[in-house]
Scaffold this active site. Sequence first.
Site, PDB file in Angstrom:
ATOM      1  CB  THR A  88      -0.771   0.248   1.201  1.00 51.90           C
ATOM      2  OG1 THR A  88      -1.353  -1.244   1.466  1.00 51.90           O
ATOM      3  CG2 THR A  88      -1.544   1.547   1.089  1.00 51.90           C
ATOM      4  CB  THR A  98       1.076  -4.809   6.512  1.00 51.64           C
ATOM      5  OG1 THR A  98      -0.611  -4.619   5.856  1.00 51.64           O
ATOM      6  CG2 THR A  98       0.939  -3.000   6.466  1.00 51.64           C
TER       7      THR A  98
END
EC number: 3.5.1.1
Length: 350
Positions: free
Chosen positions: A20, A96
């Site tokens: 991201t 993540t």
Amino acid sequence: MTRTHTREKASLLLIYTGGTIGMKQDPATQTLRPFDFSQILEEVPELRKFAYRIDSYAFDPIIDSSDVEPGLWQCLAELIYERYSSYDGFVILHGTDTMAYSASALSFMLDNLAKPVIFTGSQLPIGVPRTDGRENLISAVEIAAAKDTGGHALVPEVCIYFDNMLMRGNRTSKVSSDNFTAFRSMNMPPLAEAGISIKYNASLIINPQDWDAGLRISTSLDTRVSILKIHPGITPQVVKNILCGEETRAVIMETYGCGNAPCKEWFMDIVRQATASGKIILNVTQCLSGTVDMTLYSNGKTLLDAGVVSGYDSTTESALGKLFYLMGQTQDNTAVKEMLNQNFKGEISK
């Protein structure tokens, strides 16, 4: 405890694998797309204030963290090894979802590390107003460049930096999918905390035995590992398929509390069958914090007597990386079981 450090000019390699943090919103379509990472200083101009030399390397194609495989870890280890003499530290931008797995694995694959390797990322793209990626990246860069007055890196470890905390990579797990506090190191305090200043916990940081020995890497990984999560109602068929699987060499068994599992006859028969055939069964707790101690309760003692190995206070992510690494070094499962009791890179409290 803190260490004094200098802010001399440093050279860093920023490695973008995907995730991201490297996304921007396309003004025309309003969709997220990766930006050109060679322009990172244009996207985060605050980095210029450090006066560091920051080079970038982007994987092509970039990798969604859900698609991360051990091949990425091998590529990262080889890239760091090839560029090791040219940079003072490395910052790896990573999605993540599997960041804790990657940081854990790399901690074992990089031996005699004398420079920081800092993983970071974000919950929001770096191009949106409320992004956490900007602070995460800026602080990760500052930590990767930090040296003591003797010219040595302050944190020569594989770490994760997220939400003002620097955590040992192989002690960290993702705990939230929608909060900025996405990661926690539940069984070990952070190595550093960023507030007005960055405070380093020097007593916890592992330094190389020989700063000049040179980096070594181990890229041979054996991935024949399965994970069995114990739960009420688990069936004999599921347990047998996982513990006795023909292609499985080791199993991480996520147990209750301090290492307990059912002691029903059928369950223990399968466990004994698996260990008797030479398979490795590593016991880690399902709890977010705490340690395995199979001597406390009779159910745990039954597992111990059956040949199950304690994972102590290891995370599942770290246990996986450690098994991949150790099994890649030898085909002798007895030797692997003995080595699992050793603390190699600060991954267990022992």
